[in-house]
Design a protein around this motif. Structure first.
Motif, PDB file in Angstrom:
ATOM      1  N   PRO A 166       4.339  -8.032   0.076  1.00  0.00           N
ATOM      2  CA  PRO A 166       4.927  -6.805   0.616  1.00  0.00           C
ATOM      3  C   PRO A 166       3.876  -5.712   0.643  1.00  0.00           C
ATOM      4  N   THR A 167       3.924  -4.873   1.643  1.00  0.00           N
ATOM      5  CA  THR A 167       2.971  -3.776   1.738  1.00  0.00           C
ATOM      6  C   THR A 167       3.662  -2.541   2.285  1.00  0.00           C
ATOM      7  N   SER A 168       2.972  -1.429   2.212  1.00  0.00           N
ATOM      8  CA  SER A 168       3.440  -0.194   2.828  1.00  0.00           C
ATOM      9  C   SER A 168       2.217   0.496   3.413  1.00  0.00           C
ATOM     10  N   THR A 169       2.251   0.716   4.727  1.00  0.00           N
ATOM     11  CA  THR A 169       1.106   1.285   5.423  1.00  0.00           C
ATOM     12  C   THR A 169       1.359   2.757   5.754  1.00  0.00           C
ATOM     13  N   GLY A 170       0.597   3.311   6.692  1.00  0.00           N
ATOM     14  CA  GLY A 170       0.606   4.743   6.913  1.00  0.00           C
ATOM     15  C   GLY A 170       1.764   5.268   7.749  1.00  0.00           C
ATOM     16  N   VAL A 171       2.218   6.455   7.378  1.00  0.00           N
ATOM     17  CA  VAL A 171       3.314   7.125   8.079  1.00  0.00           C
ATOM     18  C   VAL A 171       2.829   7.702   9.403  1.00  0.00           C
ATOM     19  N   SER A 172       3.771   8.124  10.228  1.00  0.00           N
ATOM     20  CA  SER A 172       3.430   8.777  11.486  1.00  0.00           C
ATOM     21  C   SER A 172       2.569  10.007  11.211  1.00  0.00           C
ATOM     22  N   GLY A 173       1.501  10.132  11.962  1.00  0.00           N
ATOM     23  CA  GLY A 173       0.543  11.212  11.740  1.00  0.00           C
ATOM     24  C   GLY A 173      -0.590  10.817  10.818  1.00  0.00           C
ATOM     25  N   HIS A 174      -0.389   9.731  10.097  1.00  0.00           N
ATOM     26  CA  HIS A 174      -1.417   9.204   9.190  1.00  0.00           C
ATOM     27  C   HIS A 174      -1.419   7.677   9.282  1.00  0.00           C
ATOM     28  N   ARG A 175      -1.341   7.147  10.489  1.00  0.00           N
ATOM     29  CA  ARG A 175      -1.209   5.715  10.682  1.00  0.00           C
ATOM     30  C   ARG A 175      -2.423   4.949  10.143  1.00  0.00           C
ATOM     31  N   PHE A 228      -8.062   2.183   2.087  1.00  0.00           N
ATOM     32  CA  PHE A 228      -8.230   1.144   1.082  1.00  0.00           C
ATOM     33  C   PHE A 228      -6.976   0.286   1.003  1.00  0.00           C
ATOM     34  N   VAL A 229      -7.153  -0.956   0.637  1.00  0.00           N
ATOM     35  CA  VAL A 229      -6.053  -1.787   0.153  1.00  0.00           C
ATOM     36  C   VAL A 229      -6.007  -1.594  -1.349  1.00  0.00           C
ATOM     37  N   HIS A 230      -4.857  -1.243  -1.908  1.00  0.00           N
ATOM     38  CA  HIS A 230      -4.811  -0.953  -3.343  1.00  0.00           C
ATOM     39  C   HIS A 230      -3.416  -1.156  -3.904  1.00  0.00           C
ATOM     40  N   GLY A 231      -3.354  -1.382  -5.201  1.00  0.00           N
ATOM     41  CA  GLY A 231      -2.085  -1.460  -5.895  1.00  0.00           C
ATOM     42  C   GLY A 231      -1.452  -0.088  -6.033  1.00  0.00           C
ATOM     43  N   SER A 232      -0.128  -0.067  -6.044  1.00  0.00           N
ATOM     44  CA  SER A 232       0.614   1.191  -6.126  1.00  0.00           C
ATOM     45  C   SER A 232       1.910   0.952  -6.881  1.00  0.00           C
ATOM     46  N   MET A 233       2.447   2.026  -7.453  1.00  0.00           N
ATOM     47  CA  MET A 233       3.738   1.949  -8.116  1.00  0.00           C
ATOM     48  C   MET A 233       4.893   2.112  -7.133  1.00  0.00           C
ATOM     49  N   SER A 234       4.576   2.386  -5.868  1.00  0.00           N
ATOM     50  CA  SER A 234       5.615   2.570  -4.857  1.00  0.00           C
ATOM     51  C   SER A 234       5.209   1.814  -3.587  1.00  0.00           C
ATOM     52  N   VAL A 235       5.921   0.722  -3.314  1.00  0.00           N
ATOM     53  CA  VAL A 235       5.648  -0.083  -2.116  1.00  0.00           C
ATOM     54  C   VAL A 235       6.978  -0.325  -1.402  1.00  0.00           C
ATOM     55  N   PRO A 236       7.523   0.708  -0.767  1.00  0.00           N
ATOM     56  CA  PRO A 236       8.804   0.532  -0.078  1.00  0.00           C
ATOM     57  C   PRO A 236       8.645  -0.354   1.147  1.00  0.00           C
ATOM     58  N   ALA A 237       9.755  -0.727   1.739  1.00  0.00           N
ATOM     59  CA  ALA A 237       9.740  -1.614   2.913  1.00  0.00           C
ATOM     60  C   ALA A 237       9.480  -0.850   4.201  1.00  0.00           C
ATOM     61  N   TYR A 238       8.989   0.366   4.088  1.00  0.00           N
ATOM     62  CA  TYR A 238       8.677   1.191   5.252  1.00  0.00           C
ATOM     63  C   TYR A 238       7.331   1.885   5.029  1.00  0.00           C
ATOM     64  N   HIS A 242      -0.645   7.508   3.468  1.00  0.00           N
ATOM     65  CA  HIS A 242      -1.280   8.333   4.493  1.00  0.00           C
ATOM     66  C   HIS A 242      -2.459   7.598   5.113  1.00  0.00           C
ATOM     67  N   GLY A 243      -2.333   6.275   5.187  1.00  0.00           N
ATOM     68  CA  GLY A 243      -3.353   5.454   5.836  1.00  0.00           C
ATOM     69  C   GLY A 243      -3.739   4.226   5.057  1.00  0.00           C
ATOM     70  N   CYS A 244      -3.680   4.306   3.731  1.00  0.00           N
ATOM     71  CA  CYS A 244      -4.021   3.155   2.905  1.00  0.00           C
ATOM     72  C   CYS A 244      -2.964   2.054   3.044  1.00  0.00           C
ATOM     73  N   VAL A 245      -3.334   0.876   2.563  1.00  0.00           N
ATOM     74  CA  VAL A 245      -2.453  -0.286   2.604  1.00  0.00           C
ATOM     75  C   VAL A 245      -2.046  -0.592   1.165  1.00  0.00           C
ATOM     76  N   ARG A 246      -0.804  -0.301   0.824  1.00  0.00           N
ATOM     77  CA  ARG A 246      -0.341  -0.435  -0.558  1.00  0.00           C
ATOM     78  C   ARG A 246       0.114  -1.856  -0.878  1.00  0.00           C
ATOM     79  N   LEU A 247      -0.106  -2.226  -2.136  1.00  0.00           N
ATOM     80  CA  LEU A 247       0.348  -3.501  -2.678  1.00  0.00           C
ATOM     81  C   LEU A 247       1.063  -3.262  -3.995  1.00  0.00           C
ATOM     82  N   VAL A 248       1.913  -4.214  -4.393  1.00  0.00           N
ATOM     83  CA  VAL A 248       2.433  -4.238  -5.754  1.00  0.00           C
ATOM     84  C   VAL A 248       1.249  -4.487  -6.704  1.00  0.00           C
TER      85      VAL A 248
END
Length: 272
Positions: A166-175, A228-238, A242-248
């Motif tokens: 699972p990942t969470s990528t960048g929001v609109s304006g920060h794709r 960066f691809v990096h681990g995060s404490m928040s990886v929602p399904a959306y 702000h551009g990074c690629v989040r991981l659990v």
């Protein structure tokens, strides 16, 4: 230059070279104060609401067909959330990932008969995810694909699917920028984004937390610039970064142990 920055220029620092960049650990970090490992990275706020138009609802009632799909997806290790029969954003992520694997489209649309039948067929044919063949991607046999429609990352090794994250990528304006990249080497532990330091705190999560416990991005691996691809404490399904690629966090550790430096990374798709 975007990337790793030195902190506390007025204090002595232990400097080491990592992937062509310079990281530093300030003297204050050594004494137990706020650590000095920082990156200029497009992390974004740790928690963000769903983007406008994103369907983040769960179904009002359980559906046995959805539960059957969730059971098969979970058996393959494809992230799908709870196996409870309720359709929601986590299950949509898993179904989208499977559709891409099976070559029947890349969509978060609700479960349909074609998708369920294909899932059942794969469940009968393949015992493990690693048994499922994958085509070359631009001539590569081993690669990563960050699929922004699904909000998943696929790891293909020797033309077979190995993991789906699972990942969470960048929001609109920060794709998160689509394109062909190489995944950089791992910077172990937690790092604090200089662009979004408000989310930085001490952590015990992650195998390398003892190396560097303070930050808001774990085991970061550079893609390009401040992405960066990096681990995060928040990886929602959306999309939430702000551009990074989040991981659990656990997946960021798995990547360190199993995915070599400079593995090709393809970022594709359009967030829902």
């Amino acid at each position: 230059m975007r990337g790793i920055t030195k902190v506390g220029a007025s204090v002595s620092a232990a400097v080491m070279m990592v992937s062509g960049f310079v990281t530093s650990t300030s003297a204050s970090a050594a004494s137990g104060d706020r650590p000095g490992r920082q990156l200029e990275a497009a992390v974004g706020p740790e928690t963000s609401p769903p983007p406008a138009g994103f369907d983040n609802r769960r179904a009002a009632s359980a559906d046995p067909k959805v539960k059957q799909a969730q059971e098969i997806l979970s058996g393959f290790g494809i992230p799908t959330g709870a196996v409870d029969g309720y359709w929601g954003p986590e299950t949509a992520r898993g179904v989208c990932a499977f559709r891409r694997i099976a070559g029947i489209g890349t969509s978060r649309d609700p479960l349909d008969t074609k998708t369920l039948n294909t899932l059942v067929s794969y469940d009968r044919k393949y015992r493990y995810l690693r048994d499922i063949p994958a085509a070359d991607y631009l001539g590569k046999h081993t690669y990563l694909v960050a699929q922004q429609t699904c909000q998943t990352i696929f790891y293909v090794e020797d033309n077979h699917y190995r993991r789906v994250f699972p990942t969470s990528t960048g929001v609109s304006g920060h794709r998160t920028p689509n394109g062909h990249y190489s995944l950089g080497s791992t910077l172990k532990g937690w790092y604090c984004s200089t662009l979004y330091p408000e989310g930085c705190r001490n952590h015990t999560e992650g195998f390398f937390a003892s190396v560097s416990p303070y930050g808001n991005m774990y085991n970061p691996r550079q893609v390009v610039g401040d992405i960066f691809v990096h681990g995060s404490m928040s990886v929602p399904a959306y999309p939430a970064s702000h551009g990074c690629v989040r991981l659990v966090v656990n997946d960021a550790d798995w990547m360190y142990w199993h995915i070599p430096n400079y593995t090709p990374l393809f970022i594709t798709g359009t967030p829902a």
